[in-house]
Design a protein around this motif. Structure first.
Motif, mmCIF file in Angstrom:
data_model
loop_
_atom_site.group_PDB
_atom_site.id
_atom_site.type_symbol
_atom_site.label_atom_id
_atom_site.label_comp_id
_atom_site.label_asym_id
_atom_site.label_seq_id
_atom_site.Cartn_x
_atom_site.Cartn_y
_atom_site.Cartn_z
ATOM 1 N N GLY A 1 0.573 -1.047 0.147
ATOM 2 C CA GLY A 1 -0.031 -0.097 0.456
ATOM 3 C C GLY A 1 1.210 0.774 -0.186
ATOM 4 N N ILE B 1 2.804 -1.265 -10.751
ATOM 5 C CA ILE B 1 3.877 -1.095 -10.875
ATOM 6 C C ILE B 1 4.891 -1.661 -10.157
ATOM 7 N N PRO B 2 4.216 -2.591 -9.374
ATOM 8 C CA PRO B 2 5.205 -3.461 -8.887
ATOM 9 C C PRO B 2 5.183 -4.731 -10.097
ATOM 10 N N ASN C 1 -9.506 1.656 -9.020
ATOM 11 C CA ASN C 1 -8.493 2.470 -8.620
ATOM 12 C C ASN C 1 -7.623 1.663 -8.701
ATOM 13 N N PHE D 1 8.352 0.087 -4.103
ATOM 14 C CA PHE D 1 7.893 0.656 -5.510
ATOM 15 C C PHE D 1 7.889 1.649 -6.262
ATOM 16 N N LYS E 1 -8.206 -4.123 -2.535
ATOM 17 C CA LYS E 1 -8.373 -3.853 -4.098
ATOM 18 C C LYS E 1 -7.358 -4.952 -5.102
ATOM 19 N N ASN F 1 -9.730 7.025 -2.873
ATOM 20 C CA ASN F 1 -9.570 5.797 -2.391
ATOM 21 C C ASN F 1 -11.075 6.440 -0.782
ATOM 22 N N SER G 1 2.700 6.478 -10.280
ATOM 23 C CA SER G 1 2.050 5.379 -10.652
ATOM 24 C C SER G 1 0.651 6.111 -11.055
ATOM 25 N N GLY H 1 4.737 2.507 -2.174
ATOM 26 C CA GLY H 1 4.529 2.967 -2.784
ATOM 27 C C GLY H 1 4.162 4.517 -3.170
ATOM 28 N N GLY I 1 -2.281 1.460 -10.737
ATOM 29 C CA GLY I 1 -1.216 1.994 -9.936
ATOM 30 C C GLY I 1 -0.600 0.427 -9.240
ATOM 31 N N ALA I 2 -1.573 0.352 -8.044
ATOM 32 C CA ALA I 2 -0.590 -1.052 -7.178
ATOM 33 C C ALA I 2 -0.738 -2.278 -7.900
HETATM 34 N N1 PHE Z 1 -1.531 4.534 -3.987
HETATM 35 C C1 PHE Z 1 -1.682 3.468 -5.011
HETATM 36 C C2 PHE Z 1 -2.769 2.820 -4.205
HETATM 37 O O1 PHE Z 1 -3.637 3.907 -3.489
HETATM 38 C C3 PHE Z 1 -0.703 2.588 -4.022
HETATM 39 C C4 PHE Z 1 0.365 1.816 -4.475
HETATM 40 C C5 PHE Z 1 1.111 2.618 -6.164
HETATM 41 C C6 PHE Z 1 1.192 0.804 -4.110
HETATM 42 C C7 PHE Z 1 2.035 2.380 -6.320
HETATM 43 C C8 PHE Z 1 2.491 0.738 -4.884
HETATM 44 C C9 PHE Z 1 2.955 1.326 -6.282
HETATM 45 O O2 PHE Z 1 -3.831 2.048 -4.508
#
Ligand code: PHE
Length: 352
Positions: free
Chosen positions: A41, A297-298, A290, A137, A68, A264, A149, A115, A293-294
């Motif tokens: 997260g 990016i990983p 949403n 990340f 998520k 979020n 992200s 991240g 990014g999560a």
């Molecule tokens: N900010 C992102 C989210 O709320 C979390 C995230 C982004 C985690 C990038 C890892 C890499 O989903």
């Protein structure tokens, strides 16, 4: 709510609390669930009205991360970090604070991966990673990371808006649809680009003067002042700022057909999903759309996905999950939030 009852009432696993004496900042790392894998997260960094509010935000945001990842079946658990900084934090003390936070992340030894999030950037992740690697990340491309992200999150949100249109109008196109974007930061700002390219009529709200100047004066988009955001007529209202914007005060005022955005924790409480339902407003659960990014990016940094592959994964998984959520909700006469929770809970129960 006081700290003791917040912690007692929370259904997550662990909370790590660190008071940063040098700056007066409070650091909370909330591990909601490691059922599907190590918790991941973002790191949210901003001043809160009080320590309780910061903790509460961390707890709720961590739970949202669990859902998520669970909905599309990503083998990761839900966690979140909140750094509650003093309003008068000296910008010069920020890097050292981020390094101390990175040390904490490293000490957690892989229980928590992080991240960027609201108030932190890829540049900040570069600093956190100096002490927090390999659990960080979203570093800059220059530092070997996959970068911001926000844009890929926006791409997934845009795919979600298309699915919402498909469901409402039988046509996924956003051509001529009126969309109000609340918050034009990393996610909202990029969402606007996708919407304009698709021929949508875009209106926006923000509280930052520079952002207002850019989107209004330079791009010519109509600016909606904060006091009229919830009463403004539109097809889709897209919250892309902070959470809690859908509540007993705002929902009765909404003049939209759907709510679908990148922020979020848009719902103030679960009852607010019922309130939207009762008003016939289609809600795309925030954590369903949403995830970009999560997920990406990983994916790019740890699994070696290319940018194109990451984009494809995000778009396809948001489309698939949101269609499923809408279908389950319609078939069973439950809210879309309840449908999404059910899909997530089933995966959590199964453990995969
Ligand atoms: N900010 C992102 C989210 O709320 C979390 C995230 C982004 C985690 C990038 C890892 C890499 O989903």
């Amino acid at each position: 709510m006081d700290i003791e009852s917040s912690l007692r009432d929370w259904d997550g696993e662990t909370v790590i609390i660190q008071y940063d004496r040098a700056t007066g900042a409070w650091i909370f790392v909330a591990i909601h669930s490691t059922r599907l894998g190590p918790a991941g997260g973002g790191t949210r960094m901003k001043p809160y009205p009080d320590v309780e509010a910061a903790l509460q935000d961390a707890l709720r945001l961590a739970a949202a991360m669990t859902y998520k990842f669970a909905v599309p079946g990503i083998p990761r658990g839900g966690g979140k970090a909140v750094i509650d900084v003093p309003t008068e934090l000296d910008p010069q003390s920020r890097p050292a604070l981020l390094r101390r936070y990175g040390e904490l992340v490293r000490q957690l030894g892989g229980l928590f991966y992080t991240g960027p999030d609201v108030g932190t950037s890829s540049e900040d992740m570069d600093i956190v990673a100096e002490t927090g690697a390999p659990y960080v990340f979203g570093r800059t491309v220059a530092a070997g990371g996959a970068g911001d992200s926000g844009p890929i999150t926006a791409l997934g949100v845009f795919a979600g808006l298309q699915v919402a249109c498909e469901f409402l109008y039988g046509d996924a196109s956003l051509q001529g649809r009126r969309v109000l974007v609340q918050g034009v930061g990393h996610v909202g700002g990029t969402l606007i680009q996708y919407l304009r390219a698709a021929g949508a009529e875009v209106l926006f709200n923000d509280i930052d003067d520079a952002a207002i100047r850019h989107f209004h004066n330079e791009l010519g988009l109509p600016f909606v002042p904060s006091e009229s955001v919830y009463e403004t007529e539109c097809d889709i209202f897209a919250p892309c700022a902070l959470g809690g914007v859908l509540n007993s005060d705002t929902i009765p005022r909404l003049k939209c057909r759907a709510v679908a955005g990148g922020a979020n924790n848009q719902l103030g409480s679960l009852e607010d999903a019922e309130r939207l339902w009762a008003r016939g407003i289609l809600y795309a659960p925030d954590y369903v759309i949403n995830v970009g990014g999560a997920m990406a990016i990983p994916g790019m940094e740890a699994l070696g996905w290319s940018q194109a592959q990451a984009e494809k994964e995000v778009v396809q998984s948001v489309q698939k999950a949101l269609r499923q959520v809408f279908a389950v909700a319609a078939a069973e006469g439950i809210t879309t939030e309840a449908a999404a929770r059910r899909i997530a809970e089933e995966r959590l129960q199964a453990g995969t």
